[in-house]
Design a protein around this motif. Structure first.
Motif, short mmCIF file in Angstrom:
data_model
loop_
_atom_site.label_atom_id
_atom_site.label_comp_id
_atom_site.label_asym_id
_atom_site.label_seq_id
_atom_site.Cartn_x
_atom_site.Cartn_y
_atom_site.Cartn_z
N UNK A 184 3.88 -4.68 0.61
CA UNK A 184 2.90 -4.96 -0.44
C UNK A 184 2.53 -6.42 -0.29
N UNK A 185 1.24 -6.71 -0.13
CA UNK A 185 0.83 -8.11 0.00
C UNK A 185 1.28 -8.87 -1.25
N UNK A 186 1.83 -10.09 -1.10
CA UNK A 186 2.39 -10.81 -2.24
C UNK A 186 1.33 -11.35 -3.20
N UNK A 187 0.06 -11.24 -2.82
CA UNK A 187 -1.02 -11.77 -3.66
C UNK A 187 -2.30 -11.04 -3.30
N UNK A 188 -3.37 -11.28 -4.04
CA UNK A 188 -4.65 -10.63 -3.75
C UNK A 188 -5.15 -11.11 -2.39
N UNK A 221 -5.49 -1.37 -1.90
CA UNK A 221 -5.84 -2.79 -1.91
C UNK A 221 -4.75 -3.69 -1.33
N UNK A 222 -3.50 -3.41 -1.70
CA UNK A 222 -2.44 -4.36 -1.37
C UNK A 222 -1.40 -3.81 -0.39
N UNK A 223 -1.35 -2.50 -0.21
CA UNK A 223 -0.29 -1.92 0.62
C UNK A 223 -0.76 -1.78 2.06
N UNK A 224 0.13 -2.16 2.98
CA UNK A 224 -0.18 -2.05 4.40
C UNK A 224 1.05 -1.51 5.11
#
Length: 235
Positions: A184-188, A221-224
């Motif tokens: 999960x990206x730590x920020x937008x 949006x945030x998960x990779x």
């Protein structure tokens, strides 16, 4: 951005207990020492988008995040935001005030509704004299931040933007230790682009290129999902 007065809840004992006991610089202290620190802590609630302090404000307190998330950023002369770091629960800012009275060089803004514990620097200085173990923990945190800031500066100066993005994804994977290789990206993405010294458009374009090459798969949006970390390290 507007600056609302922070709403103080200095009588909220429950928040203060949580703050002092969960913060790495305090949480190993004996109970009596923790109780002493609690006497001088103020609990503050900050709404999303509210500025905790501006660049140019007097720096005279240590701020510890109890709940929520605070972003620390600077503004360039042209008004462009450069993200410095994001504070999660247990992290702190304003520690330079312990060593010298000065002014803040950055802005601190709540990314979501946040609960902050504030300790005036003169109160904390008394504790540092009495309990050197706290000083050592703060210095250790200084060293970590300096190393991280130097690494970030070196990366922005020497690495191509796609390399910076790839290294960031691999770092996230290593720190999350996800069994499914999903991070999960730590920020937008906007904040991440600022942190990596690029634009949101370039970040999105590079992530699409990584996806096309089969290195990653974006999930919302945030998960990779990192499919091929080794390939990212070679970018």
């Amino acid at each position: 951005m507007s600056h609302h007065a922070c709403s103080h809840h200095s009588s909220d004992g429950h928040n203060i207990v949580g703050c002092v006991s969960r913060v790495p610089i305090f949480n190993r202290l004996p109970v009596e020492q923790m109780n002493e620190i609690r006497q001088v802590v103020q609990s503050i609630t900050i709404d999303k988008g509210e500025i905790m302090y501006h660049a140019g404000d007097r720096s005279d307190s240590l701020y510890i995040v109890n709940k929520g998330k605070i972003k620390i950023y600077r503004l360039s002369e042209s008004g462009k935001e450069q993200l410095v770091r994001i504070l999660q629960p247990g992290n702190f800012t304003g520690e330079l005030a312990l060593f010298q009275q000065g002014i803040h060089e950055s802005y601190a803004e709540a990314m979501e509704s946040s609960q902050i514990c504030q300790i005036k620097s003169e109160d904390l200085q008394q504790f540092l004299l009495k309990y050197p173990t706290i000083s050592i923990k703060i210095l250790s945190e200084f060293a970590n931040r300096l190393e991280s800031a130097e690494k970030q500066t070196a990366n922005v100066a020497t690495e191509k933007v796609e390399t910076r993005i790839a290294m960031c994804l691999v770092d996230c994977l290593e720190s999350e230790q996800s069994s499914s290789n999903t991070i999960e990206l730590p920020m937008s993405k906007k904040d991440l682009a600022s942190y990596l010294g690029t634009t949101p458009e370039t970040l999105s374009r590079r992530l699409r290129e990584f996806e096309k090459s089969g290195f990653i798969r974006q999930q919302g949006q945030r998960q990779i999902k990192i499919i091929d970390p080794d390939a990212l390290l070679l970018i």
